[in-house]
Enzyme design. Sequence first.
Site: not given
Ligand code: GAR
Length: 186
Positions: A14-16, A88-91, A105, A107
Site C-alpha cells: 500500500g505504498t502507492n 493483484m486480482k483481475i476485475l 491502474n 503498472h
Molecule cells: C506497485 O509497484 C505497482 O506498480 C504494482 O504493485 C506494486 C504495489 O505496491 N502493480 C502491479 O504489478 C500490477 N500488475 P504498493 O502496494 O506498495 O503500492
Amino acid sequence: MVKKKACVFISGSGTNLKALINNSRNYNFPINISYIVSNTKKAKGLKYGKLYGIPCDIINLNNKLKFEMFINKLKNKNISLICLAGYMKILSKSFISRFKKKILNIHPSLLPKYKGLDTFNRVLKSKDKITGCTIHYVNEKLDSGKIILQKKVLIESKDNIQKLKFKVQKQEYRAYSEAIYKIFAN
Ligand code: GAR
C-alpha cells in the site's frame, strides 16, 4: 473546492495508497480517498486506513450477491473514481462495465511492454536500458487500457530487483497523482 470521492483497491504493502492519501490532502487535488478495499486481510496497506481514518473493506467479488452489494456500496458512497494500486486480482468484465472509464491502474513498466506479473525480473533479463511506470485506464484486457501518463527510469548495471523496484516506485508515487490531476483537468 469540492473534491470527488475515490476508492483505492490494494492487495499488498500500500505504498502507492499512502502517497495518494498524502497528495489528496493538498487543497487543489481533485479527489479525496474516502474508501479502501482489499481482496485480502493480509494486505499490509490496510494499516493506512486506520492511520488516516479511512474506512476499509475486504471484498470477495466472486460471490454474486456480495458483488451486487459491493457495487451498491460504491454507488451509495458516491465513489466516482477507482484507483487500483497493487491490486493483484483481475476485475471481471461486469465490474469494469459498471465503472467504465472510472477505473485507473498503475503498472511498474512502460506499457505495452511487460504486461502481467513478475515485471522487474523480466525487465532485468531484457537488454532494455530504460523502464518506468504507467498509469492507464482499465479495460477488459489486462494492462491494455488507454495510457494516461508514464514516467521513465534508467536501468543501471548495478540494479537488482530490489534496487529497480525502489527507483520505479519512487516515480510511481508522483505519477499516480499527476495522472489524476491530468484526467480532472480535461
Ligand atoms: C506497485 O509497484 C505497482 O506498480 C504494482 O504493485 C506494486 C504495489 O505496491 N502493480 C502491479 O504489478 C500490477 N500488475 P504498493 O502496494 O506498495 O503500492
